[in-house]
Design an enzyme around this catalytic site. Sequence first.
Site, PDB file in Angstrom:
ATOM      1  N   LYS A 111      49.723  50.660   0.530  1.00  0.00           N
ATOM      2  CA  LYS A 111      50.679  49.844  -0.222  1.00  0.00           C
ATOM      3  C   LYS A 111      51.567  49.004   0.685  1.00  0.00           C
ATOM      4  O   LYS A 111      52.007  47.928   0.299  1.00  0.00           O
ATOM      5  CB  LYS A 111      51.551  50.724  -1.123  1.00  0.00           C
ATOM      6  N   LYS A 194      38.847  51.092  -6.145  1.00  0.00           N
ATOM      7  CA  LYS A 194      39.372  51.770  -7.326  1.00  0.00           C
ATOM      8  C   LYS A 194      39.763  50.751  -8.395  1.00  0.00           C
ATOM      9  O   LYS A 194      40.274  49.686  -8.063  1.00  0.00           O
ATOM     10  CB  LYS A 194      40.616  52.532  -6.843  1.00  0.00           C
ATOM     11  N   LYS A 197      45.699  48.359 -11.403  1.00  0.00           N
ATOM     12  CA  LYS A 197      46.474  47.310 -12.067  1.00  0.00           C
ATOM     13  C   LYS A 197      46.781  46.179 -11.099  1.00  0.00           C
ATOM     14  O   LYS A 197      47.115  45.079 -11.510  1.00  0.00           O
ATOM     15  CB  LYS A 197      47.750  47.886 -12.674  1.00  0.00           C
TER      16      LYS A 197
HETATM   17  P1  TYM Z   1      49.863  55.763 -11.357  1.00  0.00           P
HETATM   18  O1  TYM Z   1      50.926  55.188 -12.243  1.00  0.00           O
HETATM   19  O2  TYM Z   1      49.311  54.903 -10.295  1.00  0.00           O
HETATM   20  O3  TYM Z   1      48.656  56.271 -12.213  1.00  0.00           O
HETATM   21  C1  TYM Z   1      48.823  57.173 -13.321  1.00  0.00           C
HETATM   22  C2  TYM Z   1      47.652  58.129 -13.372  1.00  0.00           C
HETATM   23  O4  TYM Z   1      46.419  57.422 -13.470  1.00  0.00           O
HETATM   24  C3  TYM Z   1      45.515  57.874 -12.469  1.00  0.00           C
HETATM   25  N1  TYM Z   1      44.658  56.753 -12.060  1.00  0.00           N
HETATM   26  C4  TYM Z   1      43.318  56.808 -12.017  1.00  0.00           C
HETATM   27  N2  TYM Z   1      42.458  57.795 -12.311  1.00  0.00           N
HETATM   28  C5  TYM Z   1      41.139  57.516 -12.178  1.00  0.00           C
HETATM   29  N3  TYM Z   1      40.662  56.325 -11.757  1.00  0.00           N
HETATM   30  C6  TYM Z   1      41.486  55.301 -11.442  1.00  0.00           C
HETATM   31  N4  TYM Z   1      40.995  54.128 -11.050  1.00  0.00           N
HETATM   32  C7  TYM Z   1      42.889  55.525 -11.565  1.00  0.00           C
HETATM   33  N5  TYM Z   1      43.991  54.758 -11.347  1.00  0.00           N
HETATM   34  C8  TYM Z   1      45.050  55.520 -11.652  1.00  0.00           C
HETATM   35  C9  TYM Z   1      46.403  58.349 -11.336  1.00  0.00           C
HETATM   36  O5  TYM Z   1      45.722  59.267 -10.495  1.00  0.00           O
HETATM   37  C10 TYM Z   1      47.542  58.992 -12.087  1.00  0.00           C
HETATM   38  O6  TYM Z   1      47.225  60.322 -12.445  1.00  0.00           O
HETATM   39  N6  TYM Z   1      52.413  58.583  -8.116  1.00  0.00           N
HETATM   40  C11 TYM Z   1      51.869  58.564  -9.464  1.00  0.00           C
HETATM   41  C12 TYM Z   1      52.896  58.822 -10.546  1.00  0.00           C
HETATM   42  C13 TYM Z   1      53.716  60.070 -10.388  1.00  0.00           C
HETATM   43  C14 TYM Z   1      53.270  61.395 -10.615  1.00  0.00           C
HETATM   44  C15 TYM Z   1      54.407  62.209 -10.400  1.00  0.00           C
HETATM   45  C16 TYM Z   1      52.048  61.967 -10.975  1.00  0.00           C
HETATM   46  C17 TYM Z   1      55.034  60.116 -10.052  1.00  0.00           C
HETATM   47  N7  TYM Z   1      55.438  61.420 -10.050  1.00  0.00           N
HETATM   48  C18 TYM Z   1      54.336  63.610 -10.513  1.00  0.00           C
HETATM   49  C19 TYM Z   1      51.992  63.362 -11.097  1.00  0.00           C
HETATM   50  C20 TYM Z   1      53.115  64.157 -10.861  1.00  0.00           C
HETATM   51  C21 TYM Z   1      51.273  57.191  -9.707  1.00  0.00           C
HETATM   52  O7  TYM Z   1      51.671  56.205  -9.100  1.00  0.00           O
HETATM   53  O8  TYM Z   1      50.380  57.144 -10.725  1.00  0.00           O
END
Ligand code: TYM
Length: 331
Positions: A111, A194, A197
Amino acid sequence: MSRVFSGIQPTGNLHLGNYLGAIRKWVTMQDAHECIYCVVDLHAITVAQDPATLRNGIREMAAALIASGIDPDRAILFQQSQVRAHAEIAWVLMCTARVGWLNRMTQFKEKSGKDREGASVGLYTYPVLQAADILAYRATHVPVGDDQKQHLELARDIAAKFNTDMGIDVFPLPEPVIEGPATRVMSLRDGSAKMSKSDPSDAARINMTDDADAIAQKIKRARTDADALPSEPAGLAGRPEAANLVGIMAALSDRSIADVLRDHGGQGFGQFKPALADVMVAALAPINARFAVLRRDSAAIDAILAKGAARASAIAEPVLADVHRAVGFTG
Ligand code: TYM
């Protein structure tokens, strides 16, 4: 007693990767567990955000989660910034986590890109806040996609070190739940990237708000090789685009990859892609329709999030108090 926690950033639309990698599991887990789901706005500001866009994004994400099947009467659905324990426990855990641990985080490297010196300090300490999110509820299970694996390992390390340093087991070690045929949904344009967004090409991802035509077009144009589908999973080795589409089909239709190949093995993509688009439209159209209705009523969304924050605070406040005692802030 198990307790589930997970979070999602309120930036950009919910896409098929989020939905299959995480949200579908969140929905299923509501039936058997106490579940806490968080729109992580504190995490969102680790990169620049326009305030009005962020405000709208928080409501849109909450509406999209409810439209996807999160039931705010059963699960707790709330906004991270509205529960103070997240930021306050994060500070304490920043004094537990080691610089060397954060230096190993691949997501920061991705990032921050070439301009590491210009990245926010928050982007660097992002995984510590993520650990605080989970530990503030003493969550035992964390359903996420594969890209969060390293952050969850770090959360376990931080919890274990805090318990050892303070000589008291304040936090259980949370278990990641990374399961199913679509833990890493790939871009439709590039089987090695991957679905995300932040991909500049909208054709690379399926947004949950895409209509039937957009879905059919994107699947039709999805990159593939020229061979027919194999009849067994081993035949997908070295075929990332084919493996991705089969994995998506399996996840959407609650089948294993082997079952999908039993039904579709031998077909070319000219046959498989329309079948996949049909299954996708059938799964996403009702979510889309519910989202459109929910999003019209911001006051109702705000009320749901406020109620969720109160319920979340009621769980996290005693944990925050335990943290204060363990550290020696209070007696
Ligand atoms: P974020 O907002 O990027 O994504 C949310 C969830 O979607 C999953 N995900 C995917 N799974 C499969 N294939 C993909 N291409 C894909 N893109 C996204 C992510 O693995 C995630 O589960 N850091 C985290 C948010 C967070 C969090 C937490 C998660 C903050 N605190 C505590 C768990 C526990 C994030 O940026 O997810």
